[in-house]
Design a protein around this motif. Structure first.
Motif, PDB file in Angstrom:
ATOM      1  N   GLN A  53       0.787  -1.201  -0.024  1.00 22.51           N
ATOM      2  CA  GLN A  53      -0.028   0.123   0.226  1.00 22.51           C
ATOM      3  C   GLN A  53       0.885   1.463  -0.071  1.00 22.51           C
ATOM      4  OE1 GLN A  53      -3.602  -0.388   0.173  1.00 22.51           O
ATOM      5  NE2 GLN A  53      -2.978  -2.498  -0.268  1.00 22.51           N
ATOM      6  N   SER A  54       0.651   2.049  -0.839  1.00 23.12           N
ATOM      7  CA  SER A  54       1.251   3.505  -0.693  1.00 23.12           C
ATOM      8  C   SER A  54       0.902   4.355   0.107  1.00 23.12           C
ATOM      9  CB  SER A  54       1.191   4.077  -2.127  1.00 23.12           C
ATOM     10  OG  SER A  54      -0.262   4.630  -2.298  1.00 23.12           O
ATOM     11  N   ARG A  55       1.732   4.954   0.785  1.00 22.55           N
ATOM     12  CA  ARG A  55       1.323   5.978   1.954  1.00 22.55           C
ATOM     13  C   ARG A  55       1.581   7.693   1.178  1.00 22.55           C
ATOM     14  NH1 ARG A  55      -0.541   3.616   6.320  1.00 22.55           N
ATOM     15  NH2 ARG A  55       0.606   1.589   6.590  1.00 22.55           N
ATOM     16  N   SER A  56       1.131   7.580   0.081  1.00 25.19           N
ATOM     17  CA  SER A  56       1.155   9.140  -0.580  1.00 25.19           C
ATOM     18  C   SER A  56       0.200   9.778  -0.866  1.00 25.19           C
ATOM     19  CB  SER A  56       2.286   8.835  -2.003  1.00 25.19           C
ATOM     20  OG  SER A  56       1.401   7.894  -2.938  1.00 25.19           O
ATOM     21  N   GLY A  57      -1.049   9.461   0.080  1.00 22.08           N
ATOM     22  CA  GLY A  57      -2.196   9.977  -0.279  1.00 22.08           C
ATOM     23  C   GLY A  57      -2.289  11.488   0.357  1.00 22.08           C
ATOM     24  N   PRO A  58      -3.302  12.055   0.219  1.00 25.03           N
ATOM     25  CA  PRO A  58      -3.574  13.374   0.632  1.00 25.03           C
ATOM     26  C   PRO A  58      -3.246  13.485   2.238  1.00 25.03           C
ATOM     27  CG  PRO A  58      -5.690  12.672   0.173  1.00 25.03           C
ATOM     28  CD  PRO A  58      -4.828  11.565  -0.404  1.00 25.03           C
ATOM     29  N   VAL A  59      -2.854  14.460   2.581  1.00 27.36           N
ATOM     30  CA  VAL A  59      -2.776  14.841   3.973  1.00 27.36           C
ATOM     31  C   VAL A  59      -4.197  15.194   4.735  1.00 27.36           C
ATOM     32  CG1 VAL A  59      -1.880  16.416   5.796  1.00 27.36           C
ATOM     33  CG2 VAL A  59      -0.441  15.867   3.697  1.00 27.36           C
TER      34      VAL A  59
END
Length: 81
Positions: free
Chosen positions: A49-55
């Motif tokens: 899973q990527s952790r680069s989602g929006p803050v």
């Protein structure tokens, strides 16, 4: 009976007990190793899973907005079957 015959039976019993303990430890480790390998295989099948989602953001509500939201929640709660 000779001394070798008297010592032989306990010696064979001791060797058998040591063999059983060693075999049971070996089997336990093999089962643990297989279980860990199976767990690793199932986790590799799941894409990382990527952790680069929006803050995540938060907004403070005014007292009027807070009261309106509370009324909306109460209204939806009352219509539940």
């Amino acid at each position: 009976m000779s001394t070798f015959q008297l010592i032989g039976v306990p010696l064979i019993a001791l060797a058998t007990a040591i063999w059983i303990v060693g075999l049971s430890r070996f089997m336990r480790r093999a089962r643990l190793r297989d279980a860990m390998r199976r767990a690793d295989d199932t986790l590799r099948a799941i894409p990382e899973q990527s952790r680069s989602g929006p803050v995540s953001d938060s907004v403070e509500l005014t007292p009027e907005e807070h009261a309106a939201f509370a009324g909306l929640v109460r209204r939806f709660g009352d219509t539940r079957p």
